[in-house]
Design a protein around this motif. Structure first.
Motif, PDB file in Angstrom:
ATOM      1  N   ARG A 254     -12.604  28.496  -2.568  1.00 49.50           N
ATOM      2  CA  ARG A 254     -12.677  28.981  -1.186  1.00 49.50           C
ATOM      3  C   ARG A 254     -11.311  28.849  -0.505  1.00 49.50           C
ATOM      4  NH1 ARG A 254     -16.229  25.733   0.372  1.00 49.50           N
ATOM      5  NH2 ARG A 254     -18.011  26.954  -0.375  1.00 49.50           N
ATOM      6  N   HIS A 255     -10.642  27.735  -0.754  1.00 47.90           N
ATOM      7  CA  HIS A 255      -9.308  27.520  -0.175  1.00 47.90           C
ATOM      8  C   HIS A 255      -8.306  28.543  -0.719  1.00 47.90           C
ATOM      9  CE1 HIS A 255      -5.807  25.410   1.396  1.00 47.90           C
ATOM     10  NE2 HIS A 255      -5.274  25.491   0.196  1.00 47.90           N
ATOM     11  N   GLN A 256      -8.360  28.800  -2.022  1.00 53.52           N
ATOM     12  CA  GLN A 256      -7.450  29.776  -2.618  1.00 53.52           C
ATOM     13  C   GLN A 256      -7.678  31.174  -2.049  1.00 53.52           C
ATOM     14  OE1 GLN A 256      -7.560  29.672  -6.927  1.00 53.52           O
ATOM     15  NE2 GLN A 256      -7.492  27.447  -6.986  1.00 53.52           N
ATOM     16  N   ILE A 257      -8.943  31.549  -1.900  1.00 44.83           N
ATOM     17  CA  ILE A 257      -9.264  32.872  -1.342  1.00 44.83           C
ATOM     18  C   ILE A 257      -8.786  32.965   0.100  1.00 44.83           C
ATOM     19  CG2 ILE A 257     -11.154  34.398  -0.647  1.00 44.83           C
ATOM     20  CD1 ILE A 257     -12.714  33.424  -3.080  1.00 44.83           C
ATOM     21  N   ALA A 258      -8.987  31.907   0.872  1.00 42.45           N
ATOM     22  CA  ALA A 258      -8.545  31.897   2.269  1.00 42.45           C
ATOM     23  C   ALA A 258      -7.032  32.022   2.369  1.00 42.45           C
ATOM     24  CB  ALA A 258      -9.014  30.616   2.960  1.00 42.45           C
ATOM     25  N   THR A 259      -6.311  31.373   1.462  1.00 38.85           N
ATOM     26  CA  THR A 259      -4.847  31.420   1.475  1.00 38.85           C
ATOM     27  C   THR A 259      -4.340  32.823   1.172  1.00 38.85           C
ATOM     28  OG1 THR A 259      -4.712  29.096   0.786  1.00 38.85           O
ATOM     29  CG2 THR A 259      -2.757  30.456   0.459  1.00 38.85           C
ATOM     30  N   VAL A 260      -4.915  33.449   0.157  1.00 39.23           N
ATOM     31  CA  VAL A 260      -4.510  34.811  -0.205  1.00 39.23           C
ATOM     32  C   VAL A 260      -4.887  35.790   0.900  1.00 39.23           C
ATOM     33  CG1 VAL A 260      -4.810  36.699  -1.849  1.00 39.23           C
ATOM     34  CG2 VAL A 260      -4.664  34.336  -2.675  1.00 39.23           C
TER      35      VAL A 260
END
Length: 217
Positions: free
Chosen positions: A22-28
């Motif tokens: 979820r954090h990776q998707i939010a960052t991208v």
């Protein structure tokens, strides 16, 4: 280790993996919004594809808009600190001028220009509260301002929902001061609605204070 505790460890591991994805998707997604002006929905979809590849993203791993906003703030501070604050100040100043012009319609600023994530591609979104929506259209026409009429939905614009369902709101859009302005029209009663109060909004006075504070820092 008992089967019960082993299952608990697995659940914790799964939860940790979901939070990381979820954090990776939010960052991208934050980068796509800040750099390309993508909508939240498109940014989430593209970000999920980049992070997960061909694997279909489960709803539980998709970040909400607030989480993405947090990452946009981080991205702006890391990569756009030389330009984003000036852009934000410009948009807020333009919004203030429009709100002062439309003061009789109780304008409130919302969206990225209010929460501070606004960038190069951001547009100004104002909520107006009126007894008759035609009054706003007549006012703009008398000022020689040509506008487009459309509908905005709560899931797209963070508007309050009516009984859990998205209610379309009449929206007048036009260019002014070289910026896109969206006027989303509500009834006066909506301003007193408890669910509407949860939507972050700023009055003319509150926006003036934000501008003054940004200039003093």
């Amino acid at each position: 280790m008992t089967p019960f505790s082993a299952m608990t460890d697995l659940e914790r591991s799964h939860k940790g993996q979901m939070e990381e994805i979820r954090h990776q998707i939010a960052t991208v997604a934050a980068k796509l919004i800040a750099e390309d002006g993508a909508t939240y929905a498109i940014a989430k979809s593209k970000a999920a594809q980049q992070v997960l590849g061909k694997n279909k993203a489960a709803q539980e791993v998709l970040p909400d808009n607030e989480t993405i906003d947090q990452q946009i703030h981080v991205y702006n501070q890391l990569f756009l600190s030389h330009s984003q604050p000036q852009r934000l100040l410009h948009l807020r100043t333009c919004a203030l001028k429009v709100m002062q012009e439309l003061a009789q319609f109780m304008p409130h600023l919302t969206g990225a220009v209010l929460n501070g994530t606004a960038g190069e591609h951001s547009e100004i979104v104002l909520h107006l509260f009126v007894d008759n929506t035609k009054d706003v259209a007549i006012y703009l026409l008398n000022k020689g301002i040509q506008f487009d009429v459309s509908e905005s939905h709560s899931q797209q614009t963070n508007l309050p929902k009516n009984k859990g369902r998205a209610e379309p709101q009449e929206t007048l859009s036009f260019m002014l001061h070289n910026e896109v302005i969206h006027l989303i029209l509500f009834s006066v009663d909506d301003l007193r609605n408890s669910s509407a109060k949860k939507t972050p909004r700023a009055t003319i006075e509150a926006l003036q204070l934000l501008i003054e504070e940004s200039k003093s820092t």
